[in-house]
Design a protein around this motif. Structure first.
Motif, PDB file in Angstrom:
ATOM      1  N   MET A   1    -101.525 -47.510  40.354  1.00 56.24           N
ATOM      2  CA  MET A   1    -102.619 -46.484  39.933  1.00 56.24           C
ATOM      3  C   MET A   1    -102.809 -46.487  38.492  1.00 56.24           C
ATOM      4  N   TYR A   2    -101.901 -46.779  37.675  1.00 60.06           N
ATOM      5  CA  TYR A   2    -102.085 -46.684  36.440  1.00 60.06           C
ATOM      6  C   TYR A   2    -102.440 -48.046  35.859  1.00 60.06           C
ATOM      7  N   PHE A   3    -103.350 -47.762  34.780  1.00 65.51           N
ATOM      8  CA  PHE A   3    -103.794 -49.263  34.127  1.00 65.51           C
ATOM      9  C   PHE A   3    -103.446 -49.139  32.673  1.00 65.51           C
ATOM     10  N   LYS A   4    -103.191 -50.314  32.084  1.00 63.45           N
ATOM     11  CA  LYS A   4    -103.033 -50.326  30.773  1.00 63.45           C
ATOM     12  C   LYS A   4    -104.144 -49.608  29.879  1.00 63.45           C
ATOM     13  N   SER A   5    -103.481 -48.522  29.237  1.00 62.98           N
ATOM     14  CA  SER A   5    -104.420 -47.971  28.255  1.00 62.98           C
ATOM     15  C   SER A   5    -105.134 -48.809  27.018  1.00 62.98           C
ATOM     16  N   VAL A   6    -106.364 -48.508  26.917  1.00 61.66           N
ATOM     17  CA  VAL A   6    -107.139 -49.304  26.161  1.00 61.66           C
ATOM     18  C   VAL A   6    -107.572 -48.458  24.789  1.00 61.66           C
ATOM     19  N   PRO A   7    -107.532 -49.010  23.951  1.00 62.82           N
ATOM     20  CA  PRO A   7    -107.928 -48.229  22.702  1.00 62.82           C
ATOM     21  C   PRO A   7    -109.522 -48.026  22.607  1.00 62.82           C
ATOM     22  N   LEU A   8    -109.982 -46.882  22.229  1.00 60.89           N
ATOM     23  CA  LEU A   8    -111.360 -46.519  21.765  1.00 60.89           C
ATOM     24  C   LEU A   8    -111.626 -47.115  20.355  1.00 60.89           C
ATOM     25  N   ASN A   9    -112.692 -46.843  20.198  1.00 59.67           N
ATOM     26  CA  ASN A   9    -113.206 -47.149  18.696  1.00 59.67           C
ATOM     27  C   ASN A   9    -112.838 -46.392  17.853  1.00 59.67           C
ATOM     28  N   ARG A  10    -111.590 -45.738  17.908  1.00 56.21           N
ATOM     29  CA  ARG A  10    -111.178 -44.703  16.889  1.00 56.21           C
ATOM     30  C   ARG A  10    -109.611 -44.931  16.791  1.00 56.21           C
ATOM     31  N   LYS A  11    -109.045 -44.062  15.684  1.00 50.47           N
ATOM     32  CA  LYS A  11    -107.572 -44.185  15.622  1.00 50.47           C
ATOM     33  C   LYS A  11    -107.050 -43.168  16.560  1.00 50.47           C
ATOM     34  N   ARG A  12    -105.925 -43.517  17.235  1.00 56.76           N
ATOM     35  CA  ARG A  12    -104.959 -42.467  17.932  1.00 56.76           C
ATOM     36  C   ARG A  12    -105.470 -42.361  19.384  1.00 56.76           C
ATOM     37  N   GLU A  13    -106.621 -42.674  19.844  1.00 55.22           N
ATOM     38  CA  GLU A  13    -107.281 -42.672  21.044  1.00 55.22           C
ATOM     39  C   GLU A  13    -107.146 -43.256  22.146  1.00 55.22           C
ATOM     40  N   MET A  14    -106.910 -43.201  23.241  1.00 61.05           N
ATOM     41  CA  MET A  14    -106.612 -44.263  24.361  1.00 61.05           C
ATOM     42  C   MET A  14    -107.511 -43.708  25.687  1.00 61.05           C
ATOM     43  N   ILE A  15    -107.871 -44.601  26.192  1.00 56.67           N
ATOM     44  CA  ILE A  15    -108.498 -44.332  27.793  1.00 56.67           C
ATOM     45  C   ILE A  15    -107.406 -44.734  28.657  1.00 56.67           C
ATOM     46  N   LYS A  16    -107.050 -44.062  29.426  1.00 57.79           N
ATOM     47  CA  LYS A  16    -106.257 -44.365  30.714  1.00 57.79           C
ATOM     48  C   LYS A  16    -106.627 -43.766  31.899  1.00 57.79           C
ATOM     49  N   LYS A  17    -106.248 -44.453  32.992  1.00 60.54           N
ATOM     50  CA  LYS A  17    -106.370 -44.010  34.345  1.00 60.54           C
ATOM     51  C   LYS A  17    -105.164 -43.174  34.710  1.00 60.54           C
ATOM     52  N   VAL A  18    -105.511 -41.983  35.345  1.00 57.43           N
ATOM     53  CA  VAL A  18    -104.257 -40.906  35.689  1.00 57.43           C
ATOM     54  C   VAL A  18    -104.628 -40.544  37.116  1.00 57.43           C
ATOM     55  N   LEU A  19    -103.786 -39.806  37.513  1.00 61.51           N
ATOM     56  CA  LEU A  19    -103.966 -39.282  38.827  1.00 61.51           C
ATOM     57  C   LEU A  19    -104.717 -37.846  38.755  1.00 61.51           C
ATOM     58  N   PRO A  20    -105.374 -37.502  39.734  1.00 64.93           N
ATOM     59  CA  PRO A  20    -106.095 -36.334  39.691  1.00 64.93           C
ATOM     60  C   PRO A  20    -105.531 -35.055  39.249  1.00 64.93           C
ATOM     61  N   GLU A  21    -104.496 -34.844  39.508  1.00 65.81           N
ATOM     62  CA  GLU A  21    -103.461 -33.806  39.035  1.00 65.81           C
ATOM     63  C   GLU A  21    -103.243 -33.542  37.814  1.00 65.81           C
ATOM     64  N   GLU A  22    -103.404 -34.861  37.145  1.00 61.16           N
ATOM     65  CA  GLU A  22    -103.001 -35.133  35.393  1.00 61.16           C
ATOM     66  C   GLU A  22    -104.471 -34.433  34.755  1.00 61.16           C
ATOM     67  N   VAL A  23    -105.452 -34.151  35.418  1.00 63.06           N
ATOM     68  CA  VAL A  23    -106.398 -33.809  34.482  1.00 63.06           C
ATOM     69  C   VAL A  23    -106.607 -32.386  34.336  1.00 63.06           C
ATOM     70  N   PRO A  24    -106.632 -31.989  33.293  1.00 66.12           N
ATOM     71  CA  PRO A  24    -106.640 -30.366  33.267  1.00 66.12           C
ATOM     72  C   PRO A  24    -107.810 -29.720  33.904  1.00 66.12           C
ATOM     73  N   ILE A  25    -107.577 -28.805  34.825  1.00 68.98           N
ATOM     74  CA  ILE A  25    -108.862 -28.178  35.196  1.00 68.98           C
ATOM     75  C   ILE A  25    -109.668 -27.237  34.108  1.00 68.98           C
ATOM     76  N   SER A  26    -109.217 -26.870  33.127  1.00 69.62           N
ATOM     77  CA  SER A  26    -109.739 -26.299  31.975  1.00 69.62           C
ATOM     78  C   SER A  26    -110.936 -27.280  31.427  1.00 69.62           C
ATOM     79  N   LEU A  27    -110.564 -28.710  31.175  1.00 71.40           N
ATOM     80  CA  LEU A  27    -111.548 -29.451  30.730  1.00 71.40           C
ATOM     81  C   LEU A  27    -112.622 -29.879  31.743  1.00 71.40           C
ATOM     82  N   LEU A  28    -112.152 -29.946  32.886  1.00 74.11           N
ATOM     83  CA  LEU A  28    -113.280 -30.039  33.855  1.00 74.11           C
ATOM     84  C   LEU A  28    -114.335 -28.995  34.192  1.00 74.11           C
TER      85      LEU A  28
END
Length: 167
Positions: A1-28
């Motif tokens: 389910m997890y994929f290798k994190s890939v850097p975005l075009n910025r410092k310190r930020e990474m995109i990664k695939k996570v489980l649905p329960e790991e996404v903060p509802i407050s953000l959604l």
């Protein structure tokens, strides 16, 4: 389910695939103000996040709706990080990942009929494919306002991912 994190075009930020329960509802809730609506699509979804210093600052939720179509149900960015291009970078990379998988013919989504969201999606290559009249009136318990205007109808948009795939 997890994929290798890939850097975005910025410092310190990474995109990664996570489980649905790991996404903060407050953000959604930044993109969809109804917890019941979020619950209806979150289970079984593919979720991608952007993290910075261990904090989730952007999220994207996709779910297959047929053998050839995947729907973008939610993309949201923390209010303190909006306007920096995080949402664009996140969705661009997610589109490229889904294209590379060659599993889906198109990505579809629904959005309001006005506001910056429509321009955001069109700049990424999405095109309007239909209108669902009264969607926000019929499917949300509270009215949704943006810039003093009430959302009533939903626009359906799509982008072709793999045109060679059958419908």
């Amino acid at each position: 389910m997890y994929f290798k994190s890939v850097p975005l075009n910025r410092k310190r930020e990474m995109i990664k695939k996570v489980l649905p329960e790991e996404v903060p509802i407050s953000l959604l809730l930044e993109a969809d103000p109804d917890k019941k609506s979020i619950a209806s699509y979150l289970d079984g979804s593919d979720c991608y996040v952007v993290e910075e210093n261990g904090q989730t600052v952007a999220a994207c939720v996709l779910k297959a709706i047929s053998s050839s179509d995947i729907e973008l149900f939610n993309i949201s960015v923390s209010p303190s990080r909006q306007g920096e291009g995080l949402g664009k970078d996140l969705l661009s990379q997610v589109i490229e990942r889904v294209k590379a998988d060659k599993c889906y013919r198109q990505m579809v989504l629904g959005t309001g009929t006005f506001g910056y969201q429509l321009t955001f999606y069109q700049k990424l290559g999405f095109r309007v494919t239909g209108v669902l009249r009264n969607h926000f009136l019929d499917n949300y318990p509270e009215p949704i306002f943006e810039h003093g205007l009430q959302h009533k109808d939903m626009l359906r948009l799509s982008i072709t991912l793999n045109p060679e795939r059958e419908e």
